[in-house]
Design a protein around this motif. Sequence first.
Motif, PDB file in Angstrom:
ATOM      1  N   ARG A   1      49.629  67.607  17.433  1.00 64.54           N
ATOM      2  CA  ARG A   1      51.114  67.418  17.102  1.00 64.54           C
ATOM      3  C   ARG A   1      51.318  65.939  16.588  1.00 64.54           C
ATOM      4  O   ARG A   1      51.411  64.893  17.215  1.00 64.54           O
ATOM      5  CB  ARG A   1      51.901  67.351  18.228  1.00 64.54           C
TER       6      ARG A   1
ATOM      7  N   ARG B   1      47.637  67.911  22.900  1.00 68.22           N
ATOM      8  CA  ARG B   1      48.009  68.345  24.076  1.00 68.22           C
ATOM      9  C   ARG B   1      47.003  69.817  24.509  1.00 68.22           C
ATOM     10  O   ARG B   1      46.773  70.572  23.393  1.00 68.22           O
ATOM     11  CB  ARG B   1      49.442  68.992  23.696  1.00 68.22           C
TER      12      ARG B   1
ATOM     13  N   TYR C   1      51.164  75.184  33.225  1.00 70.24           N
ATOM     14  CA  TYR C   1      51.624  76.514  32.606  1.00 70.24           C
ATOM     15  C   TYR C   1      51.214  77.713  32.876  1.00 70.24           C
ATOM     16  O   TYR C   1      51.789  78.856  32.872  1.00 70.24           O
ATOM     17  CB  TYR C   1      51.626  76.256  31.036  1.00 70.24           C
TER      18      TYR C   1
ATOM     19  N   GLU D   1      59.652  83.282  24.677  1.00 70.07           N
ATOM     20  CA  GLU D   1      58.646  82.260  25.055  1.00 70.07           C
ATOM     21  C   GLU D   1      57.434  82.935  25.622  1.00 70.07           C
ATOM     22  O   GLU D   1      56.307  82.126  25.216  1.00 70.07           O
ATOM     23  CB  GLU D   1      59.305  81.366  26.011  1.00 70.07           C
TER      24      GLU D   1
ATOM     25  N   LEU E   1      54.988  83.592  22.767  1.00 69.69           N
ATOM     26  CA  LEU E   1      54.201  82.396  22.522  1.00 69.69           C
ATOM     27  C   LEU E   1      53.301  82.170  23.190  1.00 69.69           C
ATOM     28  O   LEU E   1      52.029  81.780  22.771  1.00 69.69           O
ATOM     29  CB  LEU E   1      55.482  81.174  22.213  1.00 69.69           C
ATOM     30  N   LEU E   2      53.568  81.870  24.571  1.00 70.40           N
ATOM     31  CA  LEU E   2      52.555  81.541  25.263  1.00 70.40           C
ATOM     32  C   LEU E   2      51.201  82.434  25.686  1.00 70.40           C
ATOM     33  O   LEU E   2      50.177  82.450  25.721  1.00 70.40           O
ATOM     34  CB  LEU E   2      53.192  81.410  27.029  1.00 70.40           C
TER      35      LEU E   2
ATOM     36  N   ASP F   1      54.024  68.789  26.336  1.00 68.93           N
ATOM     37  CA  ASP F   1      55.076  69.204  25.894  1.00 68.93           C
ATOM     38  C   ASP F   1      56.122  68.284  25.776  1.00 68.93           C
ATOM     39  O   ASP F   1      57.019  68.144  24.862  1.00 68.93           O
ATOM     40  CB  ASP F   1      55.462  70.377  26.863  1.00 68.93           C
TER      41      ASP F   1
ATOM     42  N   ARG G   1      48.961  82.007  22.423  1.00 69.44           N
ATOM     43  CA  ARG G   1      48.232  81.181  22.540  1.00 69.44           C
ATOM     44  C   ARG G   1      46.893  81.353  23.375  1.00 69.44           C
ATOM     45  O   ARG G   1      45.777  81.055  23.143  1.00 69.44           O
ATOM     46  CB  ARG G   1      49.099  79.863  23.476  1.00 69.44           C
TER      47      ARG G   1
HETATM   48  C1  IPM Z   1      56.616  73.888  22.607  1.00 70.37           C
HETATM   49  C2  IPM Z   1      57.801  74.822  23.472  1.00 70.37           C
HETATM   50  C3  IPM Z   1      56.963  75.896  24.112  1.00 70.37           C
HETATM   51  C4  IPM Z   1      56.062  75.218  25.195  1.00 70.37           C
HETATM   52  C5  IPM Z   1      58.069  77.000  24.854  1.00 70.37           C
HETATM   53  C6  IPM Z   1      58.873  77.368  23.730  1.00 70.37           C
HETATM   54  C7  IPM Z   1      57.065  78.090  25.742  1.00 70.37           C
HETATM   55  O1  IPM Z   1      58.359  73.869  24.057  1.00 70.37           O
HETATM   56  O2  IPM Z   1      55.943  74.624  21.935  1.00 70.37           O
HETATM   57  O3  IPM Z   1      56.597  72.771  22.944  1.00 70.37           O
HETATM   58  O4  IPM Z   1      56.842  74.751  26.444  1.00 70.37           O
HETATM   59  O5  IPM Z   1      55.212  74.915  24.963  1.00 70.37           O
END
Ligand code: IPM
Length: 373
Positions: free
Chosen positions: A108, A136, A143, A91, A94-95, A251, A98
């Motif tokens: 979304r 979002r 976060y 994770e 991904l963070l 989220d 971003r």
């Molecule tokens: C999302 C996911 C991510 C978040 C996780 C996987 C880090 O839940 O993209 O919604 O919390 O942003």
Amino acid sequence: MTETYKVLLLPGDGIGPEVMRQVRKVTDWLGRKRGLGFELDEGLLGGAAYDAHGTPLPRETLDQAHAADAVLLGAVGGDRWEDLPFDKKPERGLLGIRKELGLFANLRPALVFEAMASASTLKEDVVSGLDLMIVRELTGGIYFGEPAGIEDQADGTQRGVNTLVYTTPEVDRIARVAFDLARKRDKRVCSVDKANVLQATAMWRDAVTRLGAAEYPDVALSHMYVDNAAMQLVRDPRQFDVMVTTNMFGDILSDAAAMLTGSLGMLPSASLGEPDANGQRPALYEPVHGSAPDIAGQDKANPLAAILSFAMMLRYSFDREAEAALVEHAVSDTLGGGLRTQDIMQAGMAKVSTTVMGEAVIREMDKLHNEGQ
Ligand code: IPM
Ligand code: MG
């Protein structure tokens, strides 16, 4: 003339690679039939990157992302990596990407395809025709706020801390994205906060209100506390057009909104950054569903969210509205034809694999193309 778009594919973990293979069919098709050239690069993110390089976000992946016009991600995460320290978890990759690409705006959409209205866990007459966009904030808030961490106390107990922080420029830029989108839709924005309890979001509410009055008088702005918004989403989701909210509230609300549509397996997303001098925004597209390790590698996953994420790329990064609409239309027709992967299976429908679903979308694209769309 053939245009060339540089796309970085990050299949990631779990079902990521197999849904990504279906997207490649779509890019191939667009090259053959519509003259769109894609230069596809592939990189590592998440657990796959950790296994290869000991980090969920290798430098090389970031370089590849910077060199690309847009990035398409499969999914990250899985039980195998659950016990790793926080900074090595998939994770984090991904963070990290971003944050590094400055992707502050996460779009979304929750759209109910006609053929899917009865698949929702909510009553059909509550969700049919639903078309809602959650915007979002993605690179700030709790976060990323400092201080954050887990501290050991002298008495042997621990203290866990995260910080919710927003600044006016951060709120303004995400609100602008929401207002601009609303202008192309039903011209309504609902800003979601917890202004009755959290100062950071009281400030959020004031900033959105000011911006709306100053720059978007033509868009109807309303405000809602997040607890009420969660309730309203399941009570009467069609009251919303565009919702804009913080990183964490977004989220949570976006998972709820996604399920209104029948399955998480259907929902795409776009994460966008600030436009550069040429108006090009850094962008990463990803299905909202996770890596689903329990069905990975079995050709059971639903590839539609990945394909629809790619359609969003065509629209938001490449300004290819016609092709974006064609892909979306083909997905809708595929569902209309009764094909379902297991996650959206319903009585009377035909259960198909990931591969067959991908091929079916291509067939529908062929049909639409031949009919002149
Ligand atoms: C999302 C996911 C991510 C978040 C996780 C996987 C880090 O839940 O993209 O919604 O919390 O942003
Ligand atoms: Mg989430």
